[in-house]
Design a protein around this motif. Sequence first.
Motif, PDB file in Angstrom:
ATOM      1  N   THR A  78       0.833  -1.201   0.000  1.00  0.00           N
ATOM      2  CA  THR A  78       0.000   0.000   0.000  1.00  0.00           C
ATOM      3  C   THR A  78       0.868   1.252   0.000  1.00  0.00           C
ATOM      4  N   VAL A  79       0.410   2.243  -0.773  1.00  0.00           N
ATOM      5  CA  VAL A  79       1.040   3.549  -0.779  1.00  0.00           C
ATOM      6  C   VAL A  79       0.001   4.572  -0.339  1.00  0.00           C
ATOM      7  N   TYR A  80       0.473   5.595   0.368  1.00  0.00           N
ATOM      8  CA  TYR A  80      -0.429   6.590   0.945  1.00  0.00           C
ATOM      9  C   TYR A  80      -0.062   7.983   0.453  1.00  0.00           C
ATOM     10  N   LEU A  81      -1.056   8.827   0.386  1.00  0.00           N
ATOM     11  CA  LEU A  81      -0.822  10.243   0.100  1.00  0.00           C
ATOM     12  C   LEU A  81      -1.549  11.047   1.169  1.00  0.00           C
ATOM     13  N   GLN A  82      -0.779  11.697   2.012  1.00  0.00           N
ATOM     14  CA  GLN A  82      -1.340  12.574   3.038  1.00  0.00           C
ATOM     15  C   GLN A  82      -1.383  13.991   2.483  1.00  0.00           C
ATOM     16  N   MET A  83      -2.565  14.560   2.469  1.00  0.00           N
ATOM     17  CA  MET A  83      -2.754  15.890   1.901  1.00  0.00           C
ATOM     18  C   MET A  83      -3.257  16.821   2.995  1.00  0.00           C
ATOM     19  N   ASN A  84      -2.477  17.830   3.297  1.00  0.00           N
ATOM     20  CA  ASN A  84      -2.826  18.812   4.313  1.00  0.00           C
ATOM     21  C   ASN A  84      -2.986  20.189   3.691  1.00  0.00           C
ATOM     22  N   SER A  85      -3.594  21.079   4.426  1.00  0.00           N
ATOM     23  CA  SER A  85      -3.796  22.465   3.967  1.00  0.00           C
ATOM     24  C   SER A  85      -4.357  22.494   2.555  1.00  0.00           C
ATOM     25  N   LEU A  86      -5.383  21.716   2.337  1.00  0.00           N
ATOM     26  CA  LEU A  86      -5.941  21.585   0.993  1.00  0.00           C
ATOM     27  C   LEU A  86      -6.542  22.884   0.497  1.00  0.00           C
ATOM     28  N   LYS A  87      -6.418  23.087  -0.796  1.00  0.00           N
ATOM     29  CA  LYS A  87      -6.914  24.288  -1.466  1.00  0.00           C
ATOM     30  C   LYS A  87      -7.939  23.882  -2.521  1.00  0.00           C
ATOM     31  N   PRO A  88      -8.819  24.789  -2.884  1.00  0.00           N
ATOM     32  CA  PRO A  88      -9.785  24.454  -3.943  1.00  0.00           C
ATOM     33  C   PRO A  88      -9.103  23.993  -5.231  1.00  0.00           C
ATOM     34  N   GLU A  89      -7.938  24.514  -5.519  1.00  0.00           N
ATOM     35  CA  GLU A  89      -7.239  24.100  -6.738  1.00  0.00           C
ATOM     36  C   GLU A  89      -6.664  22.697  -6.662  1.00  0.00           C
TER      37      GLU A  89
END
Length: 118
Positions: A78-89
Amino acid sequence: QVQLVESGGGLVQAGGSLRLSCAASGLTFSRYTMGWFRQAPGKDRESVATITRGGRTTYFPDSVKGRFSISRDNAKNTVYLQMNSLKPEDTAVYYCAASPVGGGYDYWGQGTQVTVSS
């Protein structure tokens, strides 16, 4: 038969976080560089994160650097992508992909939608 199955997408407010997962089967996972890509409507697909086979090296474009992180668990394929401070773009369909040594991305998942509201 190789399968990459993404999960974890959804709707989040700007400034929020999401963690995407990509479960791989049918391949020797530890032999593949893994990448996350995204494609927004009307735009080209772009790479947002890459992690090498052992997980020691990662790459990010400037657009997500400092906000996104990538990790992998070779024992769980498994590979993960942690996304923080998300923006509309950041709104797009996110895909994971697998690349063998010296090759391009041969295998792709079906994608998971991420929508960031303002």
